[in-house]
Design a protein around this motif. Sequence first.
Motif, PDB file in Angstrom:
ATOM      1  N   VAL A 122      90.906  52.166  61.530  1.00  0.00           N
ATOM      2  CA  VAL A 122      91.275  50.746  61.507  1.00  0.00           C
ATOM      3  C   VAL A 122      90.273  49.953  62.347  1.00  0.00           C
ATOM      4  O   VAL A 122      89.753  50.451  63.354  1.00  0.00           O
ATOM      5  CB  VAL A 122      92.706  50.517  62.041  1.00  0.00           C
ATOM      6  CG1 VAL A 122      93.728  51.186  61.146  1.00  0.00           C
ATOM      7  CG2 VAL A 122      92.840  51.014  63.482  1.00  0.00           C
ATOM      8  N   PRO A 123      89.974  48.708  61.973  1.00  0.00           N
ATOM      9  CA  PRO A 123      89.046  47.906  62.776  1.00  0.00           C
ATOM     10  C   PRO A 123      89.606  47.635  64.165  1.00  0.00           C
ATOM     11  O   PRO A 123      90.802  47.359  64.324  1.00  0.00           O
ATOM     12  CB  PRO A 123      88.927  46.604  61.972  1.00  0.00           C
ATOM     13  CG  PRO A 123      89.360  46.945  60.593  1.00  0.00           C
ATOM     14  CD  PRO A 123      90.414  48.005  60.748  1.00  0.00           C
ATOM     15  N   PHE A 124      88.739  47.721  65.173  1.00  0.00           N
ATOM     16  CA  PHE A 124      89.150  47.398  66.539  1.00  0.00           C
ATOM     17  C   PHE A 124      87.921  46.979  67.336  1.00  0.00           C
ATOM     18  O   PHE A 124      86.791  47.375  67.004  1.00  0.00           O
ATOM     19  CB  PHE A 124      89.842  48.592  67.202  1.00  0.00           C
ATOM     20  CG  PHE A 124      88.911  49.700  67.603  1.00  0.00           C
ATOM     21  CD1 PHE A 124      88.470  49.833  68.922  1.00  0.00           C
ATOM     22  CD2 PHE A 124      88.450  50.616  66.656  1.00  0.00           C
ATOM     23  CE1 PHE A 124      87.596  50.857  69.291  1.00  0.00           C
ATOM     24  CE2 PHE A 124      87.588  51.645  67.026  1.00  0.00           C
ATOM     25  CZ  PHE A 124      87.157  51.762  68.338  1.00  0.00           C
ATOM     26  N   PRO A 125      88.107  46.170  68.390  1.00  0.00           N
ATOM     27  CA  PRO A 125      86.972  45.776  69.232  1.00  0.00           C
ATOM     28  C   PRO A 125      86.648  46.872  70.242  1.00  0.00           C
ATOM     29  O   PRO A 125      87.495  47.254  71.054  1.00  0.00           O
ATOM     30  CB  PRO A 125      87.480  44.500  69.915  1.00  0.00           C
ATOM     31  CG  PRO A 125      88.963  44.667  69.975  1.00  0.00           C
ATOM     32  CD  PRO A 125      89.354  45.488  68.770  1.00  0.00           C
ATOM     33  N   LEU A 126      85.436  47.364  70.209  1.00  0.00           N
ATOM     34  CA  LEU A 126      85.034  48.465  71.082  1.00  0.00           C
ATOM     35  C   LEU A 126      84.756  47.988  72.508  1.00  0.00           C
ATOM     36  O   LEU A 126      84.935  48.748  73.465  1.00  0.00           O
ATOM     37  CB  LEU A 126      83.786  49.136  70.495  1.00  0.00           C
ATOM     38  CG  LEU A 126      83.221  50.366  71.215  1.00  0.00           C
ATOM     39  CD1 LEU A 126      84.265  51.463  71.354  1.00  0.00           C
ATOM     40  CD2 LEU A 126      81.994  50.889  70.471  1.00  0.00           C
ATOM     41  N   SER A 390      81.335  52.820  61.847  1.00  0.00           N
ATOM     42  CA  SER A 390      80.828  51.850  60.877  1.00  0.00           C
ATOM     43  C   SER A 390      81.225  50.459  61.346  1.00  0.00           C
ATOM     44  O   SER A 390      82.203  50.297  62.090  1.00  0.00           O
ATOM     45  CB  SER A 390      81.382  52.124  59.478  1.00  0.00           C
ATOM     46  OG  SER A 390      82.798  52.069  59.487  1.00  0.00           O
ATOM     47  N   PRO A 391      80.475  49.421  60.944  1.00  0.00           N
ATOM     48  CA  PRO A 391      80.801  48.057  61.396  1.00  0.00           C
ATOM     49  C   PRO A 391      82.051  47.526  60.700  1.00  0.00           C
ATOM     50  O   PRO A 391      82.320  47.843  59.544  1.00  0.00           O
ATOM     51  CB  PRO A 391      79.554  47.257  60.994  1.00  0.00           C
ATOM     52  CG  PRO A 391      78.958  48.013  59.863  1.00  0.00           C
ATOM     53  CD  PRO A 391      79.260  49.464  60.122  1.00  0.00           C
ATOM     54  N   ALA A 392      82.809  46.720  61.416  1.00  0.00           N
ATOM     55  CA  ALA A 392      84.009  46.091  60.851  1.00  0.00           C
ATOM     56  C   ALA A 392      83.883  44.575  60.877  1.00  0.00           C
ATOM     57  O   ALA A 392      84.880  43.859  60.812  1.00  0.00           O
ATOM     58  CB  ALA A 392      85.249  46.528  61.630  1.00  0.00           C
ATOM     59  N   TRP A 393      82.656  44.093  60.994  1.00  0.00           N
ATOM     60  CA  TRP A 393      82.373  42.650  61.025  1.00  0.00           C
ATOM     61  C   TRP A 393      81.208  42.412  60.070  1.00  0.00           C
ATOM     62  O   TRP A 393      80.189  43.093  60.171  1.00  0.00           O
ATOM     63  CB  TRP A 393      82.015  42.207  62.437  1.00  0.00           C
ATOM     64  CG  TRP A 393      81.760  40.735  62.579  1.00  0.00           C
ATOM     65  CD1 TRP A 393      80.560  40.094  62.441  1.00  0.00           C
ATOM     66  CD2 TRP A 393      82.708  39.719  62.886  1.00  0.00           C
ATOM     67  NE1 TRP A 393      80.699  38.743  62.637  1.00  0.00           N
ATOM     68  CE2 TRP A 393      82.010  38.484  62.911  1.00  0.00           C
ATOM     69  CE3 TRP A 393      84.084  39.733  63.134  1.00  0.00           C
ATOM     70  CZ2 TRP A 393      82.648  37.279  63.186  1.00  0.00           C
ATOM     71  CZ3 TRP A 393      84.715  38.527  63.408  1.00  0.00           C
ATOM     72  CH2 TRP A 393      84.006  37.329  63.435  1.00  0.00           C
ATOM     73  N   PRO A 394      81.335  41.477  59.130  1.00  0.00           N
ATOM     74  CA  PRO A 394      80.246  41.249  58.176  1.00  0.00           C
ATOM     75  C   PRO A 394      79.016  40.652  58.848  1.00  0.00           C
ATOM     76  O   PRO A 394      79.103  39.675  59.575  1.00  0.00           O
ATOM     77  CB  PRO A 394      80.855  40.267  57.170  1.00  0.00           C
ATOM     78  CG  PRO A 394      81.939  39.570  57.941  1.00  0.00           C
ATOM     79  CD  PRO A 394      82.487  40.590  58.891  1.00  0.00           C
ATOM     80  N   ARG A 413      83.296  44.871  66.898  1.00  0.00           N
ATOM     81  CA  ARG A 413      84.345  45.427  66.027  1.00  0.00           C
ATOM     82  C   ARG A 413      83.768  46.542  65.161  1.00  0.00           C
ATOM     83  O   ARG A 413      82.775  46.341  64.456  1.00  0.00           O
ATOM     84  CB  ARG A 413      84.966  44.336  65.160  1.00  0.00           C
ATOM     85  CG  ARG A 413      85.835  43.365  65.952  1.00  0.00           C
ATOM     86  CD  ARG A 413      86.570  42.406  65.043  1.00  0.00           C
ATOM     87  NE  ARG A 413      87.597  43.087  64.270  1.00  0.00           N
ATOM     88  CZ  ARG A 413      88.805  43.419  64.718  1.00  0.00           C
ATOM     89  NH1 ARG A 413      89.135  43.139  65.973  1.00  0.00           N
ATOM     90  NH2 ARG A 413      89.682  44.004  63.934  1.00  0.00           N
ATOM     91  N   VAL A 414      84.405  47.702  65.245  1.00  0.00           N
ATOM     92  CA  VAL A 414      83.956  48.871  64.496  1.00  0.00           C
ATOM     93  C   VAL A 414      85.159  49.570  63.869  1.00  0.00           C
ATOM     94  O   VAL A 414      86.319  49.277  64.198  1.00  0.00           O
ATOM     95  CB  VAL A 414      83.189  49.866  65.399  1.00  0.00           C
ATOM     96  CG1 VAL A 414      81.956  49.227  65.990  1.00  0.00           C
ATOM     97  CG2 VAL A 414      84.103  50.407  66.500  1.00  0.00           C
ATOM     98  N   ILE A 415      84.874  50.490  62.985  1.00  0.00           N
ATOM     99  CA  ILE A 415      85.863  51.433  62.466  1.00  0.00           C
ATOM    100  C   ILE A 415      85.393  52.818  62.886  1.00  0.00           C
ATOM    101  O   ILE A 415      84.221  53.180  62.679  1.00  0.00           O
ATOM    102  CB  ILE A 415      85.997  51.350  60.946  1.00  0.00           C
ATOM    103  CG1 ILE A 415      86.467  49.949  60.525  1.00  0.00           C
ATOM    104  CG2 ILE A 415      86.964  52.410  60.424  1.00  0.00           C
ATOM    105  CD1 ILE A 415      86.438  49.725  59.035  1.00  0.00           C
ATOM    106  N   ALA A 416      86.267  53.590  63.486  1.00  0.00           N
ATOM    107  CA  ALA A 416      85.925  54.919  63.987  1.00  0.00           C
ATOM    108  C   ALA A 416      86.841  55.966  63.360  1.00  0.00           C
ATOM    109  O   ALA A 416      88.062  55.763  63.268  1.00  0.00           O
ATOM    110  CB  ALA A 416      86.047  54.954  65.514  1.00  0.00           C
ATOM    111  N   ARG A 417      86.243  57.053  62.944  1.00  0.00           N
ATOM    112  CA  ARG A 417      87.002  58.189  62.412  1.00  0.00           C
ATOM    113  C   ARG A 417      86.486  59.455  63.079  1.00  0.00           C
ATOM    114  O   ARG A 417      85.290  59.609  63.291  1.00  0.00           O
ATOM    115  CB  ARG A 417      86.863  58.295  60.899  1.00  0.00           C
ATOM    116  CG  ARG A 417      87.514  57.142  60.137  1.00  0.00           C
ATOM    117  CD  ARG A 417      87.353  57.321  58.635  1.00  0.00           C
ATOM    118  NE  ARG A 417      88.094  56.310  57.887  1.00  0.00           N
ATOM    119  CZ  ARG A 417      87.593  55.117  57.577  1.00  0.00           C
ATOM    120  NH1 ARG A 417      86.345  54.792  57.932  1.00  0.00           N
ATOM    121  NH2 ARG A 417      88.322  54.246  56.919  1.00  0.00           N
TER     122      ARG A 417
END
Length: 419
Positions: A122-126, A390-394, A413-417
């Motif tokens: 899920v997108p979140f601010p790192l 991966s980035p979560a901000w265009p 903002r990123v997505i982390a798995r």
Amino acid sequence: MGSGVLPAALLTGDGVVERRLRRTGGMSGLWFPGIGRAVLVSDPALVRAVMRAPAGVVAAGPANRVQEPVIGPSGLARLEGAEHREIRTLMAPSVRDRVPERLRAATERLALRAAARCPSGVPFPLRPLLHGALMEAVLELTMGLSPERQRAWRVPLRELFRRADSYEITVRYALRHVGALDWWPSYHRAKDACDRLIHAEIDRRRDGDEGDDLLGALLRARDDDDLPLPRSVVRDQVMSMIAGARTTTANGLAWVFERVVRHPEVLRRVTGESELGEGDAYASAVTYEALRVRPPVAFFGRVVRRPFELGGRLLSPGTTIIVHLRTLHHDPALYPGAATFRPERWLDGRPAGYGWMPFGGGAHTCLGDRLAMVQMRTFLQVFTRELALSPAWPGDEPVRWKAVSNSPGAGCRVIARPR
């Protein structure tokens, strides 16, 4: 002296400053509210002249002094001359000389803990997570505080730095002579709460084991009369290190990740280096390049004490010299294709002394620069090894400015798995 829009642009990061400096050959005059006469510089030769000027001619400037409400009047960034050299010499072994032997394992442990806290998919601010992790690191380094003992520090430090990161502190400091800082109750409550914690730790250490960390080194120090450093001086050095972790290191690391996730080939290469255990040469190059294209401190200043000739202009005492880092770091003569994020440019050598300055320069180079670099490249390697990011901000994140520092405008903002 200069365009009236320049002071505002200096604080907002507007490209007008860069364009003005390009047109004027790397030097431009202006008048700055609360400071007065000032000269912006970005030409490497001029920057070198400023950094090498004798301390009695050019001294630490307003960009250092605006930190005083947090770090105190005896903080290393505020001191000059013999007093500055003495305190810096006392602190260096704990902060610089022992970094390789003491910090790598501890930093990796903290980075692994931070990576495990990232929500999955899920997108979140790192950036807030990095701030918390690096605050833990600096409290452990400077004061030997365990995670359990750090709990009492979190809210007071958060409240103090919430004000330190605001535009309000810049305005209030500029108007300090009319009482703008004195009449700020919430700031004083937050500062007093932090001071009580630091003073209690100082007293506890003096009554027992001083320890071998930064606080221990400061407590063992003696002046020419064989007296210990005043408690207020020790407090200011500890707070200086904590403040540094909150600005250059945490914001710089957020920019490292903001750049890396937008460059898949860079991300693949730094991940491979970490997974294969091939050292950290590429991670270091990535960190150098991110701090070049996105310096987390926008500028720093020096003030003229005695008449000083710079670029064919005689500067009078009281004039502030402002080194504009973004323009310096994007100089095409120093960096071909300067706008391009290309870590490979650093694989053949370290940054030039007066062309890459995210930690300041000269006698006031940040004492925690080595520590910051160890922490940033370690976090980069651990996160890329443990997580698929991966980035979560265009597009690129906008620059968010607070006082003289900046960070990714969406909080990185990123997505982390999990990998």
